[in-house]
Design an enzyme around this catalytic site. Structure first.
Site, PDB file in Angstrom:
ATOM      1  N   ASP A 296       5.704   2.799   7.044  1.00  7.92           N
ATOM      2  CA  ASP A 296       6.045   2.410   5.705  1.00  7.92           C
ATOM      3  C   ASP A 296       6.138   3.904   5.127  1.00  7.92           C
ATOM      4  O   ASP A 296       6.943   3.228   3.199  1.00  7.92           O
ATOM      5  CB  ASP A 296       4.435   1.539   5.347  1.00  7.92           C
ATOM      6  CG  ASP A 296       4.708   0.482   6.378  1.00  7.92           C
ATOM      7  OD1 ASP A 296       4.953   0.320   7.377  1.00  7.92           O
ATOM      8  OD2 ASP A 296       3.375   0.311   6.284  1.00  7.92           O
TER       9      ASP A 296
ATOM     10  N   SER B  21       0.918  -1.498   0.138  1.00 12.14           N
ATOM     11  CA  SER B  21       0.204  -0.145   0.183  1.00 12.14           C
ATOM     12  C   SER B  21       0.904   1.039  -0.408  1.00 12.14           C
ATOM     13  O   SER B  21       0.611   1.957  -0.474  1.00 12.14           O
ATOM     14  CB  SER B  21      -1.158  -0.564   1.265  1.00 12.14           C
ATOM     15  OG  SER B  21      -0.451  -0.517   2.042  1.00 12.14           O
TER      16      SER B  21
HETATM   17  C1  GLA Z   1       1.279  -1.261   9.096  1.00 11.06           C
HETATM   18  C2  GLA Z   1       1.471  -0.040   9.413  1.00 11.06           C
HETATM   19  C3  GLA Z   1       2.805   0.456  10.149  1.00 11.06           C
HETATM   20  C4  GLA Z   1       3.007   0.363  11.177  1.00 11.06           C
HETATM   21  C5  GLA Z   1       3.348  -1.114  11.343  1.00 11.06           C
HETATM   22  C6  GLA Z   1       3.365  -2.310  12.093  1.00 11.06           C
HETATM   23  O1  GLA Z   1       2.966  -2.193   7.990  1.00 11.06           O
HETATM   24  O2  GLA Z   1       1.023   1.026   8.131  1.00 11.06           O
HETATM   25  O3  GLA Z   1       2.596   2.286   9.952  1.00 11.06           O
HETATM   26  O4  GLA Z   1       2.265   0.383  12.260  1.00 11.06           O
HETATM   27  O5  GLA Z   1       1.668  -2.417  10.369  1.00 11.06           O
HETATM   28  O6  GLA Z   1       4.769  -2.139  12.854  1.00 11.06           O
END
Ligand code: GLA
Length: 387
Positions: free
Chosen positions: A170, A126
């Site tokens: 991310d 995403s």
């Molecule tokens: C997803 C979310 C991140 C983070 C991870 C867990 O990837 O997008 O922001 O919180 O989960 O660490």
């Protein structure tokens, strides 16, 4: 040129009779620091060489045309009518919407995209979808946003139409990643350092459970709420502002009776994981990979037992590594409820390990395991090519 890049370029020029600009937007791994980015914690992600490729060009109209190759779906919308719809469309439309909210003068464009990150694998397809489009629009329409501003824009985009209240990890890794490096990111203020990833004969291997339990995004927001609820109680009792101000999980025992069990467990996990990640960063700098790996196992234990975001398939894959001396660390990675485990494995043992684990996984869950030997890469960028 990479084969996906050539393919999207070809489809784009056949569909629109002009040459597009091409962009690559990476997925990410995270060595340690899970579910703490939205809790003012520290995380250690890196951008990788798998991601989403975009071909994009302005079209001089107010229409935005998208072709999502991996869904084989076309979609068009007038830029003045951008709204939440569903599925992959929410991720791209929400990015466009954020540019409009910033009053950036963007106009119609054509866009073809495709990627090589399996969906739901916890490698953040995403953020790669969001980051690639945001970077492209910023370039195409000269919006002048910095990489960090783009990361924040993409995080807001994910909160908005897709309604996943994610942290910044991310999107930050997607924009700021550097080949051969991991980031140590302080999610409170976005201060960050790069550490060369020196694995001395070891490699990072992701094992994809190929399951993605559908509750993932709803449960993600529930974890966030639990943490907010717990933090409010801790703030009122302990004279602290954030979880990172607590230097030992034992300090919160006095607040146990004031919290629901699941809220208390989440707080305990977050406090421990923030401390663990700081320790892990020190160990990595000292080249103590064995110590680092032990912390990865402790993270998994916490995510599974306290934070409750693991699942039988992930737990099984981590268990399979416990009696294998070639594996020095293993844990679930990302949001959880499926997706991948991240493993640090001696390079010469990888092949045998994958074969053995794949057989055991097939026998237990009747699912084919997929393994990716991961390489780090740079953050989102334009692919410059010559015809
Ligand atoms: C997803 C979310 C991140 C983070 C991870 C867990 O990837 O997008 O922001 O919180 O989960 O660490």
């Amino acid at each position: 040129m990479n084969s996906i890049a050539s393919r999207i370029q070809k489809i784009f020029s056949e569909s629109f009779s002009v040459q597009p600009q091409l962009f690559f937007s990476p997925g990410r791994i995270n060595l340690i620091g899970e579910h703490v980015d939205y809790n003012d914690g520290f995380v250690m992600p890196a951008a990788i060489n798998k991601g989403v490729y975009y071909a994009v060009a302005q079209n001089g109209t107010d229409e935005c045309h998208f072709y999502a190759i991996d869904f084989d779906e076309w979609f068009s919308i007038n830029i003045h009518e951008i709204k939440k719809i569903n599925s992959w469309k929410n991720y791209v439309l929400s990015v466009v919407n954020e540019f409009l909210l910033l009053k950036k003068s963007i106009k119609g464009f054509n866009c073809v995209f495709s990627g090589d990150i399996p969906r739901g694998s916890g490698i953040s397809s995403s953020a790669a979808v969001e980051g690639g489009l945001a970077f492209a629009l910023n370039e195409l329409f000269n919006c002048g946003l910095s990489r960090v501003e783009l990361a924040r824009l993409c995080q807001r985009a994910e909160h908005n139409f897709p309604n996943v209240k994610c942290g910044i990890m991310d999107q930050f890794a997607n924009m700021m990643g550097k080949k051969d490096n991991v980031l140590l990111l302080d999610c409170k203020n976005l201060e960050h350092q790069y550490f060369p990833l020196q694995l001395d004969g070891y490699k990072i291997v992701l094992l994809n459970t190929k399951v993605h339990h559908s509750l993932a995004s709803g449960e993600y927001n529930v974890r966030r709420q639990r943490c907010e609820e717990g933090l409010a109680i801790l703030q009122s009792k302990l004279n602290i502002q954030s979880f990172r101000d607590i230097y030992s999980a034992e300090r919160i025992i006095s607040c146990k009776d004031e919290m629901k069990k699941e809220v208390y467990d989440c707080c305990q996990y977050v406090i421990e994981e923030i401390l663990r990640t700081k320790k892990a960063a020190e160990l990595l700098q000292q080249h103590d990979l064995i110590g680092f790996g032990k912390l990865m196992y402790a993270t998994h234990e916490g995510l599974s037992k306290l934070y409750q975001v693991s699942c039988p398939e992930l737990d099984f894959l981590v268990e399979q590594t416990l009696d294998n001396v070639a594996v020095i660390g293993s844990r679930m990675m990302g949001g959880g409820f499926g997706g991948c485990t991240i493993n640090i494995i001696a390079a010469d043992a990888i092949e045998g390990f994958i074969e053995k684990t794949g057989k055991a996984y097939l026998q237990k869950f009747n699912l084919e395991l997929e393994a990716y030997i991961t390489e780090t890469g740079d953050g989102t960028s334009e692919i410059l090519f010559t015809n």
